[in-house]
Write an enzyme that holds these catalytic residues in place. Structure first.
Site, mmCIF file in Angstrom:
data_model
loop_
_atom_site.group_PDB
_atom_site.id
_atom_site.type_symbol
_atom_site.label_atom_id
_atom_site.label_comp_id
_atom_site.label_asym_id
_atom_site.label_seq_id
_atom_site.Cartn_x
_atom_site.Cartn_y
_atom_site.Cartn_z
ATOM 1 N N GLU A 101 2.840 6.035 3.528
ATOM 2 C CA GLU A 101 2.368 6.602 4.792
ATOM 3 C C GLU A 101 1.715 5.539 5.660
ATOM 4 O O GLU A 101 2.007 5.420 6.859
ATOM 5 C CB GLU A 101 1.378 7.741 4.524
ATOM 6 C CG GLU A 101 1.990 8.958 3.856
ATOM 7 C CD GLU A 101 2.220 8.771 2.371
ATOM 8 O OE1 GLU A 101 1.758 7.762 1.809
ATOM 9 O OE2 GLU A 101 2.888 9.635 1.767
ATOM 10 N N VAL A 102 0.826 4.727 5.063
ATOM 11 C CA VAL A 102 0.177 3.670 5.840
ATOM 12 C C VAL A 102 1.181 2.594 6.216
ATOM 13 O O VAL A 102 1.131 2.022 7.305
ATOM 14 C CB VAL A 102 -1.007 3.071 5.046
ATOM 15 C CG1 VAL A 102 -1.652 1.937 5.833
ATOM 16 C CG2 VAL A 102 -2.042 4.149 4.741
ATOM 17 N N GLU A 146 5.747 -3.364 0.567
ATOM 18 C CA GLU A 146 5.763 -2.954 -0.839
ATOM 19 C C GLU A 146 4.949 -1.682 -0.902
ATOM 20 O O GLU A 146 3.722 -1.710 -0.831
ATOM 21 C CB GLU A 146 5.184 -4.054 -1.732
ATOM 22 C CG GLU A 146 5.480 -3.858 -3.206
ATOM 23 C CD GLU A 146 4.431 -3.012 -3.901
ATOM 24 O OE1 GLU A 146 4.686 -1.791 -4.084
ATOM 25 O OE2 GLU A 146 3.377 -3.539 -4.258
ATOM 26 N N CYS A 152 1.244 1.346 -8.066
ATOM 27 C CA CYS A 152 2.492 1.766 -7.437
ATOM 28 C C CYS A 152 3.613 1.824 -8.466
ATOM 29 O O CYS A 152 4.611 2.523 -8.268
ATOM 30 C CB CYS A 152 2.856 0.824 -6.296
ATOM 31 S SG CYS A 152 3.016 -0.900 -6.800
ATOM 32 N N GLY A 155 0.826 -1.199 0.000
ATOM 33 C CA GLY A 155 0.000 0.000 0.000
ATOM 34 C C GLY A 155 0.858 1.245 0.000
ATOM 35 O O GLY A 155 2.009 1.226 -0.420
#
Length: 466
Positions: free
Chosen positions: A215-216, A235, A269, A212
């Protein structure tokens, strides 16, 4: 994403008739899946999911919480006990089960691709030919590994013998996107962000794998660190550079990079979001990119002719539009697109900016939308230094007909993957992961197996016999 044939804008061409989506009358299995059964969440919470192409509500999904995570972890702990049926099962039989799952996905491929498109808005043929195809091949690849994981016999001094064993790391929590956009974490329907944090800091989870946003991912890492010294693989995000040299096949570069920029409406991504083009071919590259973008078909994701669907939700739509406006305000030239399609829809036109500078937000921030940023460079050293000047390091691409240049530039790139004269060439056999803030550890290929196993050293003292 583009293996097994030619492709345009992420859509694989087939000589036979296109598959068609199926009609979904009822969406089943919306509960939490624990210990091989579907069950309601303990607190009874639910959340709605919508078709982003139409705004129509698809269904309500059970939302798991910490109590549900506790039950899932307990079931997983029981499965890894030495007396459990799973631990007693021989390796080849485990491979057969993975093949069986792949067989079932093959059987229901049309239905699964239809549900993927309903839920995410990505074009149906991309769901069918790329997402489902990749999932099935990955299952079959690892099914072949189950009886091939082994240790070594090591020569050591004196009268000792040493061997190594590869053993499972234990209970693993996989916190992955239910769809491509960052920050939406899910494992099977129902395990949302709250459950994700609960998984990360659960004392009985030995390994956490997260996919994801950066930041998370940092929050997940912090949560895991609060519990124990468990393994964490990440990742995360990317701001992926492409370097286009004057000696390249220019049309190939235009098509491959645009496929990377606009696949899944840019919600990847791996999106090709920073394109560095050598000055002598810069204007022609921009012109051809605009011409190619005009061929993209925006429309109903269920239509086989559609190659560009909606963004996943309003929040992501608003973020992308804000970044597009920032590009205009900071002086980039809007060459194509840049607006919404319709007044109330989540569709955004494929957008191309030229004259982009390194300091601009669209050149620094992960957009996660259909925005192509084209910059210029004078020489190879400059291009490499600017491409590497980012906190991210997930993927990159180099377009050149010079093998020497391809090898030297790929060696200099600070990314986990470098594609030469191609883009989004992802395969189950090849490791995938990032440098710097794009994560740690690797998924796919043989390299991923090391992330899920412990290596045990067993040393024997030998006594000579006569």
């Amino acid at each position: 994403m583009a293996e097994g044939g030619t492709s345009e804008n992420g859509l694989q061409e087939k000589t036979r008739a296109f598959p068609q989506p199926v009609k979904v009358q009822l969406i089943r299995n919306t509960k939490v899946f624990i210990n091989n059964e579907w069950r309601a969440s303990i607190r009874g919470k639910r959340f709605p999911t919508f078709n982003p192409a139409t705004g129509v509500k698809l269904c309500d999904v059970e939302e798991a919480d910490r109590e549900d995570v506790d039950e899932a972890v307990e079931a997983a702990k029981a499965a890894v006990q030495r007396s459990s049926p799973w631990r007693r099962m021989d390796a080849s039989s485990r491979g057969k089960l993975l093949h069986k799952l792949a067989d079932l996905m093959e059987r229901d491929r049309l239905l699964l691709a239809t549900l993927e498109t309903l839920d995410t808005g990505k074009p149906f043929l991309q769901s069918f030919f790329i997402d489902l195809d990749g999932s099935i091949k990955t299952l079959r690849y690892y099914a072949g590994w189950t009886d091939k994981i082994h240790g070594q016999s090591l020569p050591i001094d004196d009268s000792f013998m040493c061997l190594t064993r590869h053993e499972p790391v234990g209970v693993c929590g996989a916190i992955i996107p239910a769809e491509f956009p960052p920050g939406v974490v899910n494992i099977v329907p129902g395990f949302g962000p709250t459950a994700g944090a609960a998984i990360a800091d659960h004392r009985d989870v030995d390994k956490v794998a997260f996919t994801g946003s950066t930041e998370v991912g940092q929050l997940i890492t912090a949560a895991a660190a609060n519990s124990n010294l468990k393994r964490v693989t990440l990742e995360l995000g990317g701001k992926n550079p492409c370097i286009v040299f004057a000696d390249c096949d220019l049309q190939l570069a235009v098509e491959e990079i645009q496929k990377g920029a606009f696949y899944n409406q840019g919600q990847c991504c791996t999106a090709a979001s920073r394109i560095f083009v050598e000055e002598s071919i810069y204007e022609e590259f921009v012109q051809r990119s605009v011409e190619n973008a005009k061929k993209i078909v925006i429309g109903d994701p269920m239509d086989p002719q559609t190659t560009h669907g909606p963004q996943i939700d309003q929040q992501q739509f608003d973020k992308i539009m804000d970044l597009i406006e920032s590009g205009k305000n900071e002086g980039a030239r809007l060459e194509h697109g840049g607006g919404a399609v319709g007044e109330k829809s989540l569709f955004i036109q494929p957008t191309i900016f030229s004259g982009v500078k390194d300091h601009m937000r669209i050149a620094k921030e992960e957009i996660f939308g259909p925005v192509q940023c084209i910059l210029s460079f004078e020489n190879q050293q400059e291009a490499v230094e600017r491409a590497n000047n980012s906190p991210y390091g997930l993927v990159s691409a180099v377009f050149t007909t010079s093998m020497d240049r391809a090898l030297s530039v790929s060696a200099a790139m600070e990314t986990g993957t470098v594609w030469i004269n191609c883009y989004n060439a992802l395969h189950a056999q090849t490791p995938f992961g990032g440098y710097k803030m794009s994560g740690n550890g690797r998924e796919l290929g043989e390299y991923a197996l090391a992330e899920y196993s412990e290596v045990k050293t067993v040393t024997f003292k030998l006594t000579e016999t006569t």
